[in-house]
Design a protein around this motif. Structure first.
Motif, PDB file in Angstrom:
ATOM      1  N   THR A  12      12.910   2.743  16.178  1.00 39.26           N
ATOM      2  CA  THR A  12      12.975   3.577  17.604  1.00 39.26           C
ATOM      3  C   THR A  12      11.778   2.794  18.567  1.00 39.26           C
ATOM      4  OG1 THR A  12      13.548   4.980  19.133  1.00 39.26           O
ATOM      5  CG2 THR A  12      12.199   6.109  17.278  1.00 39.26           C
ATOM      6  N   ARG A  83      19.468   3.616  16.717  1.00 41.75           N
ATOM      7  CA  ARG A  83      18.728   2.588  17.207  1.00 41.75           C
ATOM      8  C   ARG A  83      19.707   2.089  17.110  1.00 41.75           C
ATOM      9  NH1 ARG A  83      16.710  -1.340  20.012  1.00 41.75           N
ATOM     10  NH2 ARG A  83      15.574  -0.701  17.598  1.00 41.75           N
ATOM     11  N   GLN A  86      23.066   0.133  15.457  1.00 44.52           N
ATOM     12  CA  GLN A  86      24.375   1.687  16.393  1.00 44.52           C
ATOM     13  C   GLN A  86      25.391   0.970  15.826  1.00 44.52           C
ATOM     14  OE1 GLN A  86      24.497   2.758  20.423  1.00 44.52           O
ATOM     15  NE2 GLN A  86      23.429   4.562  20.022  1.00 44.52           N
ATOM     16  N   ASN A 287      22.716   2.947  28.599  1.00 39.48           N
ATOM     17  CA  ASN A 287      22.165   3.325  27.594  1.00 39.48           C
ATOM     18  C   ASN A 287      23.189   4.251  26.766  1.00 39.48           C
ATOM     19  OD1 ASN A 287      20.839   1.059  27.830  1.00 39.48           O
ATOM     20  ND2 ASN A 287      19.456   2.807  29.524  1.00 39.48           N
ATOM     21  N   ARG A 289      21.879   6.479  24.422  1.00 37.41           N
ATOM     22  CA  ARG A 289      21.251   6.356  23.074  1.00 37.41           C
ATOM     23  C   ARG A 289      20.257   7.310  24.176  1.00 37.41           C
ATOM     24  NH1 ARG A 289      16.883   3.865  25.430  1.00 37.41           N
ATOM     25  NH2 ARG A 289      16.809   1.521  25.952  1.00 37.41           N
TER      26      ARG A 289
END
Length: 377
Positions: A12, A83, A86, A287, A289
């Motif tokens: 990440t 991340r 994913q 996004n 995430r």
């Protein structure tokens, strides 16, 4: 005694050291232990974790899923925040649940929609969210046609990969010939049209770009916390206007973000970005995430990473309204400790709890490394 929560963040962003800090300083006084993996031994995320490992290189998405499942079993992971890979990981949610791990990520259908920006723009436009004009280009002729159409309408053209994260690959087109002027000062995102066309005509590599007008500030990134019932629990916009940052809960920004998060099932944490096209806020990116700047919402009195972990564990916080909006601020970087180049041996597994019920506070002199820390202006 309330049991500890074991959270894993795989490869990440450096800014997520603050995500980790907030989990440890949660308002529930719940013990949190963090596992981190990365491909870079110098990632500050590894240094900030309680246990850390270097990730194997060269794994296929399927191979990475097997690696992740093994990590969750061996480390006793309660909540996994994926991340890297994913898409592949969320397709195996049932396998992770079988080993006792909750995935803090949307379902595979939602991830698939927003993996490709063209598919994403078509999908959100169909539900009434404004998007900028855009062209998908794969060769020099298509790029030139899109740029000319944008310029005829009075816009400055830019392009970015149709699939990608952050600002990677973003460039603004200019027709100014390359000169010493472009070698003065710091590098910019501007690139000469003739150089791009020449590169496209000489390459055998495929390209897949999205061409669109350069959108204007302010940029508003709406951080959403959404339950598995598709209902948004929290939405706050972070305003970016040059160096200045601020917050908003105004509906012209939040309403389309809620529509996207709820309509497409962006469970748990998502970040939905808007900019101005003329006088209209339009979608820039989605996004699936947590955003790197999510920790900045602490200036509004909310600990969003902890709320998301609670939700993933089935402890629904309900609708959350920030008690206040923080003052305007800016973002600076600072030092953050790193591990030795060689990852030290991790402590051995023991039956006793690895952390006290209330984790010790982080050192007060640790601020971000290459990571951004929010400071009031």
């Amino acid at each position: 005694m309330v049991s500890r929560v074991r959270v894993w963040l795989n490869r990440t962003y450096a800014e997520n050291v603050f995500f980790m800090d907030q989990l440890r300083r949660n308002p529930s006084d719940r013990a949190v232990e963090i596992h981190a993996t990365h491909g870079d031994a110098d990632s500050p995320v590894l240094a900030a974790a309680d246990t850390a490992e270097l990730e194997p290189e060269g794994l296929s998405p399927a191979g990475y899923v097997e690696y992740a499942l093994a990590q969750c079993r061996r480390r006793g992971i309660d909540v996994f925040v994926p991340r890297l890979h994913q898409s592949a990981i969320v397709a195996h949610r049932a396998d992770f649940e079988a080993v006792g791990t909750a995935l803090l990520a949307p379902p595979p259908e939602a991830v698939a929609v927003f993996h490709d920006k063209v598919i994403a723009y078509e999908a959100v436009q169909a539900v009434g969210v404004p998007v900028p004009p855009w062209w998908r280009v794969r060769n020099a002729d298509e790029l030139l046609a899109a740029v000319e159409e944008l310029e005829e309408a009075g816009h400055k053209a830019c392009f970015k990969p149709a699939s990608g994260a952050g600002g990677v690959g973003f460039r603004v087109i200019t027709r100014a010939p390359f000169s010493l002027m472009h070698l003065d000062g710091f590098p910019t995102p501007y690139v000469q049209l003739d150089l791009v066309l020449d590169a496209l005509r000489r390459t055998d590599e495929p390209v897949d770009w999205l061409v669109m007008p350069r959108l204007e500030q302010p940029e508003v990134s709406v951080d959403c916390l959404t339950g598995p019932d598709n209902r948004v629990r929290l939405a706050i916009g972070r305003i970016k206007n040059g160096r200045r940052r601020g917050f908003t809960v105004q509906e012209p920004w939040l309403e389309p973000a809620r529509l996207i998060a709820e309509g497409f099932g962006l469970h748990y944490l998502s970040n939905i970005q808007f900019r101005m096209f003329g006088r209209t806020p339009v979608l820039m990116d989605v996004n699936t995430r947590p955003a790197g700047g999510l920790h900045q919402l602490s200036l509004c009195g909310v600990n969003v990473p902890w709320l998301a972990v609670q939700l993933a564990l089935g402890d629904d916080p309900g609708e959350v309204v920030p008690p206040f909006l923080g003052q305007d601020y800016t973002v600076v970087s600072g030092p953050r400790p790193l591990r030795p180049v060689s990852i030290p041996q991790q402590r051995s597994e023991v039956e006793a709890p690895l952390l006290p019920t209330v984790p010790a506070p982080a050192p007060v002199d640790s601020v971000g490394s290459g990571a951004a820390q929010a400071l009031p202006l």
